[in-house]
Motif scaffolding. Structure first.
Motif, PDB file in Angstrom:
ATOM      1  N   LEU A  43       2.210   1.783  -3.494  1.00  0.00           N
ATOM      2  CA  LEU A  43       1.209   2.266  -4.436  1.00  0.00           C
ATOM      3  C   LEU A  43       0.852   3.729  -4.197  1.00  0.00           C
ATOM      4  N   ARG A  44       1.028   4.220  -2.963  1.00  0.00           N
ATOM      5  CA  ARG A  44       0.740   5.629  -2.659  1.00  0.00           C
ATOM      6  C   ARG A  44       1.921   6.543  -2.961  1.00  0.00           C
ATOM      7  N   GLU A  45       3.075   5.969  -3.162  1.00  0.00           N
ATOM      8  CA  GLU A  45       4.290   6.757  -3.412  1.00  0.00           C
ATOM      9  C   GLU A  45       4.137   7.555  -4.705  1.00  0.00           C
ATOM     10  N   GLU A  46       4.439   8.854  -4.666  1.00  0.00           N
ATOM     11  CA  GLU A  46       4.294   9.708  -5.843  1.00  0.00           C
ATOM     12  C   GLU A  46       5.588  10.388  -6.245  1.00  0.00           C
ATOM     13  N   GLN A  68       0.833  -1.203   0.000  1.00  0.00           N
ATOM     14  CA  GLN A  68       0.000   0.000   0.000  1.00  0.00           C
ATOM     15  C   GLN A  68       0.865   1.249   0.000  1.00  0.00           C
ATOM     16  N   HIS A  69       1.953   1.228   0.774  1.00  0.00           N
ATOM     17  CA  HIS A  69       2.865   2.378   0.797  1.00  0.00           C
ATOM     18  C   HIS A  69       3.493   2.601  -0.583  1.00  0.00           C
TER      19      HIS A  69
END
Length: 58
Positions: free
Chosen positions: A8-11, A5-6
């Motif tokens: 996939l949230r990384e931008e 999840q971390h």
């Protein structure tokens, strides 16, 4: 699961890609402009060369 999840949230990677695309577009614009200016300068120097071809040194 939390690591996934971390990830996939990384931008950060998206921002780097955007900056890379922006730099690429700016480079293309600069190359296009310099090419157009170079073509016009070549024409101008051709006219000057032709005009000076008949000049005789005193």
């Amino acid at each position: 699961m939390s690591k996934l999840q971390h990830f996939l949230r990384e931008e950060d990677g998206a921002a780097a890609i955007e900056y890379g695309l922006l730099a690429g577009l700016i480079a293309v614009a600069i190359i296009t402009t310099i090419t157009a200016i170079g073509t016009h300068l070549n024409t101008v120097f051709g006219y000057v060369s032709t005009a000076l071809a008949g000049v005789v040194a005193p």
